[in-house]
Design a protein around this motif. Sequence first.
Motif, PDB file in Angstrom:
ATOM      1  N   MET A   1       0.844  -1.187   0.000  1.00 43.14           N
ATOM      2  CA  MET A   1       0.000   0.000   0.000  1.00 43.14           C
ATOM      3  C   MET A   1       0.889   1.249   0.000  1.00 43.14           C
ATOM      4  O   MET A   1       2.067   1.168   0.349  1.00 43.14           O
ATOM      5  N   LYS A   2       0.286   2.363  -0.442  1.00 44.51           N
ATOM      6  CA  LYS A   2       1.100   3.576  -0.575  1.00 44.51           C
ATOM      7  C   LYS A   2       0.389   4.754   0.089  1.00 44.51           C
ATOM      8  O   LYS A   2      -0.804   4.978  -0.143  1.00 44.51           O
ATOM      9  N   LEU A   3       1.153   5.485   0.909  1.00 42.02           N
ATOM     10  CA  LEU A   3       0.628   6.675   1.575  1.00 42.02           C
ATOM     11  C   LEU A   3       1.236   7.927   0.939  1.00 42.02           C
ATOM     12  O   LEU A   3       2.451   8.006   0.745  1.00 42.02           O
ATOM     13  N   TYR A   4       0.380   8.890   0.624  1.00 47.52           N
ATOM     14  CA  TYR A   4       0.831  10.208   0.170  1.00 47.52           C
ATOM     15  C   TYR A   4       0.813  11.119   1.390  1.00 47.52           C
ATOM     16  O   TYR A   4      -0.220  11.249   2.063  1.00 47.52           O
ATOM     17  N   HIS A   5       1.960  11.747   1.645  1.00 48.58           N
ATOM     18  CA  HIS A   5       2.192  12.395   2.941  1.00 48.58           C
ATOM     19  C   HIS A   5       2.901  13.729   2.755  1.00 48.58           C
ATOM     20  O   HIS A   5       3.746  13.865   1.867  1.00 48.58           O
ATOM     21  N   CYS A   6       2.564  14.703   3.595  1.00 47.80           N
ATOM     22  CA  CYS A   6       3.382  15.925   3.719  1.00 47.80           C
ATOM     23  C   CYS A   6       3.893  15.951   5.158  1.00 47.80           C
ATOM     24  O   CYS A   6       3.100  15.766   6.103  1.00 47.80           O
ATOM     25  N   THR A   7       5.166  16.200   5.338  1.00 46.63           N
ATOM     26  CA  THR A   7       5.772  16.199   6.673  1.00 46.63           C
ATOM     27  C   THR A   7       5.011  17.137   7.616  1.00 46.63           C
ATOM     28  O   THR A   7       4.740  18.286   7.260  1.00 46.63           O
ATOM     29  N   GLY A   8       4.659  16.600   8.794  1.00 49.06           N
ATOM     30  CA  GLY A   8       4.018  17.426   9.826  1.00 49.06           C
ATOM     31  C   GLY A   8       2.510  17.563   9.653  1.00 49.06           C
ATOM     32  O   GLY A   8       1.833  18.028  10.564  1.00 49.06           O
ATOM     33  N   SER A   9       1.976  17.159   8.514  1.00 47.87           N
ATOM     34  CA  SER A   9       0.534  17.343   8.261  1.00 47.87           C
ATOM     35  C   SER A   9      -0.273  16.206   8.897  1.00 47.87           C
ATOM     36  O   SER A   9       0.291  15.292   9.504  1.00 47.87           O
ATOM     37  N   ARG A  10      -1.600  16.241   8.676  1.00 48.40           N
ATOM     38  CA  ARG A  10      -2.468  15.208   9.260  1.00 48.40           C
ATOM     39  C   ARG A  10      -2.129  13.791   8.779  1.00 48.40           C
ATOM     40  O   ARG A  10      -2.515  12.817   9.415  1.00 48.40           O
ATOM     41  N   SER A  11      -1.423  13.658   7.648  1.00 51.98           N
ATOM     42  CA  SER A  11      -1.025  12.312   7.194  1.00 51.98           C
ATOM     43  C   SER A  11      -0.060  11.668   8.188  1.00 51.98           C
ATOM     44  O   SER A  11       0.136  10.436   8.164  1.00 51.98           O
ATOM     45  N   THR A  12       0.516  12.470   9.100  1.00 57.07           N
ATOM     46  CA  THR A  12       1.362  11.935  10.179  1.00 57.07           C
ATOM     47  C   THR A  12       0.566  10.904  10.997  1.00 57.07           C
ATOM     48  O   THR A  12       1.124   9.894  11.459  1.00 57.07           O
ATOM     49  N   VAL A  27       5.890   5.185   1.149  1.00 57.16           N
ATOM     50  CA  VAL A  27       5.405   6.537   1.440  1.00 57.16           C
ATOM     51  C   VAL A  27       5.963   7.505   0.406  1.00 57.16           C
ATOM     52  O   VAL A  27       7.154   7.439   0.073  1.00 57.16           O
ATOM     53  N   GLU A  28       5.091   8.327  -0.151  1.00 59.89           N
ATOM     54  CA  GLU A  28       5.566   9.389  -1.048  1.00 59.89           C
ATOM     55  C   GLU A  28       5.391  10.708  -0.330  1.00 59.89           C
ATOM     56  O   GLU A  28       4.275  11.100   0.034  1.00 59.89           O
ATOM     57  N   VAL A  29       6.518  11.369  -0.061  1.00 65.94           N
ATOM     58  CA  VAL A  29       6.470  12.649   0.651  1.00 65.94           C
ATOM     59  C   VAL A  29       6.345  13.761  -0.391  1.00 65.94           C
ATOM     60  O   VAL A  29       7.212  13.919  -1.256  1.00 65.94           O
ATOM     61  N   PRO A  31       5.741  17.895  -1.351  1.00 61.50           N
ATOM     62  CA  PRO A  31       5.922  19.223  -0.738  1.00 61.50           C
ATOM     63  C   PRO A  31       4.559  19.804  -0.382  1.00 61.50           C
ATOM     64  O   PRO A  31       3.574  19.537  -1.091  1.00 61.50           O
ATOM     65  N   PHE A  32       4.483  20.558   0.714  1.00 68.15           N
ATOM     66  CA  PHE A  32       3.206  21.186   1.110  1.00 68.15           C
ATOM     67  C   PHE A  32       3.043  22.432   0.241  1.00 68.15           C
ATOM     68  O   PHE A  32       3.309  23.548   0.659  1.00 68.15           O
ATOM     69  N   ASP A  33       2.577  22.182  -0.977  1.00 67.65           N
ATOM     70  CA  ASP A  33       2.612  23.222  -2.000  1.00 67.65           C
ATOM     71  C   ASP A  33       1.461  22.953  -2.969  1.00 67.65           C
ATOM     72  O   ASP A  33       1.309  21.821  -3.446  1.00 67.65           O
ATOM     73  N   PRO A  34       0.649  23.971  -3.248  1.00 68.59           N
ATOM     74  CA  PRO A  34      -0.496  23.767  -4.148  1.00 68.59           C
ATOM     75  C   PRO A  34      -0.107  23.163  -5.486  1.00 68.59           C
ATOM     76  O   PRO A  34      -0.875  22.415  -6.082  1.00 68.59           O
ATOM     77  N   LYS A  35       1.108  23.457  -5.973  1.00 63.88           N
ATOM     78  CA  LYS A  35       1.521  22.911  -7.283  1.00 63.88           C
ATOM     79  C   LYS A  35       1.520  21.386  -7.256  1.00 63.88           C
ATOM     80  O   LYS A  35       1.100  20.736  -8.200  1.00 63.88           O
ATOM     81  N   ALA A  36       2.001  20.811  -6.140  1.00 65.86           N
ATOM     82  CA  ALA A  36       2.046  19.349  -6.032  1.00 65.86           C
ATOM     83  C   ALA A  36       0.665  18.792  -5.697  1.00 65.86           C
ATOM     84  O   ALA A  36       0.217  17.802  -6.278  1.00 65.86           O
ATOM     85  N   LEU A  37      -0.024  19.457  -4.759  1.00 69.22           N
ATOM     86  CA  LEU A  37      -1.293  18.891  -4.266  1.00 69.22           C
ATOM     87  C   LEU A  37      -2.450  19.117  -5.246  1.00 69.22           C
ATOM     88  O   LEU A  37      -3.456  18.409  -5.185  1.00 69.22           O
ATOM     89  N   ARG A  38      -2.311  20.100  -6.132  1.00 68.05           N
ATOM     90  CA  ARG A  38      -3.400  20.349  -7.109  1.00 68.05           C
ATOM     91  C   ARG A  38      -2.987  19.908  -8.519  1.00 68.05           C
ATOM     92  O   ARG A  38      -3.598  20.308  -9.502  1.00 68.05           O
ATOM     93  N   PRO A  47      -9.884  14.408  -4.702  1.00 67.03           N
ATOM     94  CA  PRO A  47     -10.557  15.440  -5.513  1.00 67.03           C
ATOM     95  C   PRO A  47     -10.366  16.856  -4.971  1.00 67.03           C
ATOM     96  O   PRO A  47     -10.545  17.826  -5.698  1.00 67.03           O
ATOM     97  N   PHE A  48      -9.982  16.988  -3.678  1.00 70.85           N
ATOM     98  CA  PHE A  48      -9.790  18.329  -3.103  1.00 70.85           C
ATOM     99  C   PHE A  48      -8.306  18.685  -2.978  1.00 70.85           C
ATOM    100  O   PHE A  48      -7.961  19.749  -2.453  1.00 70.85           O
ATOM    101  N   GLY A  49      -7.420  17.761  -3.397  1.00 75.11           N
ATOM    102  CA  GLY A  49      -5.993  18.060  -3.405  1.00 75.11           C
ATOM    103  C   GLY A  49      -5.406  18.238  -2.023  1.00 75.11           C
ATOM    104  O   GLY A  49      -4.743  19.237  -1.739  1.00 75.11           O
ATOM    105  N   LYS A  50      -5.666  17.259  -1.146  1.00 70.11           N
ATOM    106  CA  LYS A  50      -5.133  17.342   0.224  1.00 70.11           C
ATOM    107  C   LYS A  50      -4.483  16.011   0.596  1.00 70.11           C
ATOM    108  O   LYS A  50      -4.716  14.991  -0.051  1.00 70.11           O
ATOM    109  N   VAL A  51      -3.694  16.026   1.662  1.00 67.57           N
ATOM    110  CA  VAL A  51      -3.168  14.789   2.240  1.00 67.57           C
ATOM    111  C   VAL A  51      -3.867  14.558   3.573  1.00 67.57           C
ATOM    112  O   VAL A  51      -4.288  15.547   4.210  1.00 67.57           O
ATOM    113  N   PRO A  52      -3.965  13.292   4.003  1.00 68.19           N
ATOM    114  CA  PRO A  52      -3.409  12.084   3.406  1.00 68.19           C
ATOM    115  C   PRO A  52      -4.306  11.458   2.334  1.00 68.19           C
ATOM    116  O   PRO A  52      -5.506  11.668   2.323  1.00 68.19           O
ATOM    117  N   VAL A  53      -3.618  10.641   1.496  1.00 72.35           N
ATOM    118  CA  VAL A  53      -4.309   9.685   0.619  1.00 72.35           C
ATOM    119  C   VAL A  53      -3.628   8.346   0.851  1.00 72.35           C
ATOM    120  O   VAL A  53      -2.397   8.284   0.958  1.00 72.35           O
TER     121      VAL A  53
END
Length: 203
Positions: A1-12, A27-29, A31-38, A47-53
């Motif tokens: 299984m694979k987790l999409y994560h941003c350091t320090g975010s709720r995916s923690t 785990v794919e880390v 960046p906490f950046d709209p370019k990556a998440l959107r 669909p809302f471009g947030k972590v975790p997935v």
Amino acid sequence: MKLYHCTGSRSTRVLWLLEELGLDYEVEVLPFDPKALRSDDFLQLHPFGKVPVLVDDTVTLFDSVAIIQYLLVHYDEANRFHPSHESPHYGEFLSWLHFGESTLMQPVSQIAQHLFLLPEAERSKERLEEGKRIFEHYAKILEAKLTGKEYLVGNQFTAADIVVGYTVNAADQLGALPQECEALRAYIERLKQRPAFQKALST
Ligand SMILES: N[C@@H](CCC(=O)N[C@@H](CS)C(=O)NCC(=O)O)C(=O)O
């Protein structure tokens, strides 16, 4: 299984539970950046471009507490991190599990938004102080709940401590945990002794 994560975010929270369960995962880390998440690719997963997935074979899930409930149902057959459905503690467990995100996280997000997440022109001192006041009110009730108790439910570490503990620790990092909340501070320190939380915080 694979987790999409941003350091320090709720995916923690999800990473912490995956570690507690001792599961094999990738785990794919991001960046906490709209370019990556959107990006078009990521919006296919959330669909809302947030972590975790979390992607588990053919199943794709978003929202940290939903993912935690899914992991408990599928991978915690021995009930190491949640009471069984028949237990008198099960209802209490679900209440705290959801409270940690749906109620307790709201003022913490508000504080983070008005401290540093929003563009400077949109930050409001009033909204920041309001977030701190609401969190302080919740923290004092949690303080009473945890006085003389190690964990939230049935005096056993559960996934409810993962959701609530992550939120209280985030509030502490933002300087919003009242000094006088000694039981709550001891609770976070107890949780931070767990190698799974240490790993999740440092990934
Ligand atoms: N209720 C959701 C909230 C998800 C959420 O807001 N995640 C934040 C990180 S803590 C995020 O991805 N924010 C990026 C953005 O909104 O651009 C959950 O618990 O997963």
